[in-house]
Design a protein around this motif. Structure first.
Motif, PDB file in Angstrom:
ATOM      1  N   HIS A   1      39.721  41.136  36.624  1.00 21.93           N
ATOM      2  CA  HIS A   1      39.015  40.688  35.428  1.00 21.93           C
ATOM      3  C   HIS A   1      39.884  40.884  34.190  1.00 21.93           C
ATOM      4  O   HIS A   1      40.831  41.676  34.191  1.00 21.93           O
TER       5      HIS A   1
ATOM      6  N   SER B   1      31.188  43.788  39.108  1.00 19.51           N
ATOM      7  CA  SER B   1      31.221  42.318  39.131  1.00 19.51           C
ATOM      8  C   SER B   1      29.847  41.687  38.919  1.00 19.51           C
ATOM      9  O   SER B   1      29.650  40.498  39.203  1.00 19.51           O
TER      10      SER B   1
ATOM     11  N   HIS C   1      32.454  35.308  42.814  1.00 19.28           N
ATOM     12  CA  HIS C   1      31.502  36.000  41.940  1.00 19.28           C
ATOM     13  C   HIS C   1      30.433  35.067  41.381  1.00 19.28           C
ATOM     14  O   HIS C   1      29.548  35.507  40.636  1.00 19.28           O
TER      15      HIS C   1
ATOM     16  N   PHE D   1      33.379  44.671  34.945  1.00 14.37           N
ATOM     17  CA  PHE D   1      34.668  44.681  35.645  1.00 14.37           C
ATOM     18  C   PHE D   1      34.746  45.755  36.724  1.00 14.37           C
ATOM     19  O   PHE D   1      35.752  45.848  37.429  1.00 14.37           O
TER      20      PHE D   1
ATOM     21  N   MET E   1      31.185  39.640  32.802  1.00 14.71           N
ATOM     22  CA  MET E   1      31.079  40.253  34.113  1.00 14.71           C
ATOM     23  C   MET E   1      31.481  41.724  34.018  1.00 14.71           C
ATOM     24  O   MET E   1      32.465  42.057  33.357  1.00 14.71           O
TER      25      MET E   1
ATOM     26  N   ASN F   1      34.631  36.113  31.037  1.00 12.82           N
ATOM     27  CA  ASN F   1      35.064  35.311  32.174  1.00 12.82           C
ATOM     28  C   ASN F   1      36.109  34.255  31.830  1.00 12.82           C
ATOM     29  O   ASN F   1      37.039  34.025  32.604  1.00 12.82           O
TER      30      ASN F   1
END
Length: 611
Positions: free
Chosen positions: A518, A581, A565, A578, A576, A536
């Motif tokens: 991420h 997720s 994901h 990290f 998201m 994202n």
């Protein structure tokens, strides 16, 4: 069909579930809705995407989700499976009970050409078909009014129910027994039932026959639209689903493109980073049309360019706001809807967005770049002309005038300003693209002016954005900090991927902002403290940069991890966690879907390898 699930919840029974972003969008470019893992319509605004959420259960916390919802449930229900009808936003939900009886529910918002124009009513259509056995079904339909403040008053007739919302009265027309719906009683499903919730006016024709025809016509429209997309060879299903959903985010009446279909899904748990994204950000819409252009979806671009032309005409001397309402209105007052507890009870629920009065100087480049295509793309029904260029020059003058002035930046900081490198690079791009348009139009003097201005802006960037001690570009003039937007310097054509300064910046950005698979947008504190989730689109920007750096296997692995994901519906929100997720932030997020399309195009094998 795909089985659905929600975190810490029983997704199959009729009881209230913990809110989740496992949601399935439906829509017709006028209204949209989100269906949850139980097959319930839990979010839907009328008469358009930024209207009052008639269906608001998504933001009612973990209690009271029988209000602001529309749900079908079977007696002794044991399973729910869901999938889209291929290449459409039509959702099929199968409900099964303990005895093996089953029904299919088809959810859609009608969209097809009728009488020479696109039919896209302010309406939700649902068809319930018995599949096997003798299922007993219950209908729960509880529209709300005033942002969740009260239930809509009801009157009814023999085959309809009227929900008298203060500003947008609705009428449910159905061949189901009205008394059973009003009483929320279980009853045996022995034939196909049709439900049309739309304007408060009589429904002409046989409801079952009409909705069956609407379903077929809507399916045909979307599948023909998808057939015209120039998809990459690999990742086709992911790209098609992202493209369909991006189109759902366009308000076709004006051409505006909203950043997301929801408001106030927190960027991180309990963070207060709850914002209303049901408006047209110039920046987000720019990225959306750029991605859809790569697929050849010129209908979205053409409508959006018309929206931009109106914004420019209505502007005062070319001054552009960061965002506008879908109607083009400038004032978007921000307030809190106190009747709604918020997603998982994590309020506040904000309506409107105060960022509309911020200074964000990157928007001038984002107005100009998509418009430039109109001067050279002969596929367009309306190409750009000299008058259009003159109007765009008003915007370009502001890009030039403000290129070295402080602003809130693309991350919309509310309590601080700086001369953000991303904004200045966008100003460079504005000048550069205007020179290109002038060249096409044969305006040699204007081309010379804008190229000289682009060169001057470049000199300022190289002098002020380069952090000598760190050996990288900084996020702001004279600063030392980093943000992921620096990775966009290649996409905007400012530098080549092999440029030593960009290479050094990529290495440093990755070192400072990457968290496993991420990417953070930045790592320093902002108005709400340190960021708690990854952004994202920044992860997709990293994937693009890795590919351009020749690290193709690493880029592909990271991209496929991001695809993993996605929700069951094939989509992503803005943020998201990290570590876990888990998805956070407004949904579906256009930025994130743009990332899917762009990266798939870069990483796919060419069609010539298959043909």
């Amino acid at each position: 069909m795909q089985p659905t699930s929600a975190p810490d919840a029983d997704p199959v029974g009729p009881q209230a579930a913990v809110s989740s972003l496992e949601l399935w969008p439906i829509g017709n470019c006028q209204v949209s809705g989100l269906i949850d893992t139980r097959g319930a319509l839990v979010w839907g605004c009328v008469p358009r995407v930024d209207g009052d959420p008639t269906f608001c259960a998504l933001l009612r916390g973990d209690e009271g989700q029988d209000l602001g919802t529309w749900r079908f449930s079977l007696e002794n229900q044991v399973s729910v499976t869901q999938e889209y009808v291929r290449n459409t936003p039509i959702l099929r939900t199968r409900l099964e009970d303990a005895s093996g009886a089953a029904v299919d529910v088809f959810d859609f918002a009608p969209r097809f050409e009728r009488n020479g124009r696109m039919y896209r009513p302010v309406a939700y259509a649902r068809i319930v078909r018995p599949v096997c056995g003798s299922p007993r079904i219950q209908v729960t339909l509880t529209p709300m009014d005033g942002y969740g403040a009260r239930q809509a008053p009801i009157t009814h007739g023999s085959n309809h129910i009227r929900y008298l919302n203060e500003r947008n009265a609705l009428r449910l027309t159905t061949n189901a027994p009205v008394s059973y719906i009003l009483d929320e009683r279980y009853f045996r499903l022995e034939k196909e039932l049709a439900f049309f919730l739309g304007p408060d006016e009589p429904f002409s024709g046989d409801i079952a026959d009409q909705l069956d025809a609407m379903l077929r016509q809507t399916q045909s429209y979307w599948q023909l639209w998808v057939r015209g997309l120039a998809t990459p060879m690999d990742y086709q299903e992911a790209v098609i689903r992202a493209a369909i959903t991006l189109k759902l985010c366009q308000h076709e009446e004006t051409g505006a493109i909203v950043a997301a279909l929801t408001t106030s899904i927190p960027e991180a748990p309990g963070s207060q980073r709850n914002w209303d994204y049901r408006y047209c950000w110039i920046r987000d819409a720019y990225y959306t049309v750029q991605a859809l252009n790569r697929l050849g979806a010129l209908d979205v671009l053409e409508k959006y360019l018309a929206y931009l032309r109106n914004l420019v005409d209505d502007s005062h001397e070319g001054i552009i706001q960061p965002l506008y309402s879908v109607s083009g209105a400038k004032e978007i007052i921000e307030w809190e809807a106190e009747a709604l507890p918020g997603y998982r009870g994590m309020g506040p629920v904000r309506v409107g967005n105060a960022a509309y009065y911020q200074i964000q100087n990157d928007c001038y480049g984002q107005i100009i770049i998509p418009n430039i295509q109109a001067f050279s793309d002969h596929r367009l029904l309306r190409m750009g002309n000299a008058d259009d260029f003159t109007s765009l020059e008003k915007v370009g003058e502001l890009a030039w005038k403000l290129h070295d002035q402080p602003d809130a930046g693309l991350w919309e900081l509310r309590t601080r300003t700086a001369v953000h490198t991303y904004s200045v690079v966008m100003s460079w791009a504005a000048c550069h693209r205007l020179a290109n348009a002038a060249e096409v139009l044969g305006l040699a003097d204007r081309e010379k002016l804008w190229r000289e201005r682009a060169d001057t802006v470049r000199e300022h960037i190289e002098e002020n954005a380069w952090f000598k001690d760190g050996g990288h570009y900084a996020a702001s003039f004279g600063g030392t900090e980093l943000d992921a937007s620096l990775l966009q310097m290649v996409e905007l054509g400012y530098v080549d991927a092999t440029d030593p300064r960009f290479q050094a910046t990529l290495r440093t950005v990755e070192k400072v902002l990457r968290r496993g698979e991420h990417m953070l947008r930045y790592a320093n504190e902002d108005d709400f403290g340190l960021p708690e989730t990854a952004f994202n689109i920044c992860t997709f920007w990293l994937i693009e940069a890795l590919h351009l750096d020749g690290r193709n296997e690493e880029a592909r692995n990271l991209f496929e991890a991001m695809l993993g994901h996605r929700t069951q519906s094939g989509l992503l929100s803005e943020d998201m966690d990290f570590e876990t997720s888990e998805l956070w932030g407004n949904f579906p997020q256009t930025y994130s879907l743009v990332g899917i399309i762009n990266c798939a195009g870069l990483l796919s094998r060419p069609w010539r390898d298959w043909r």
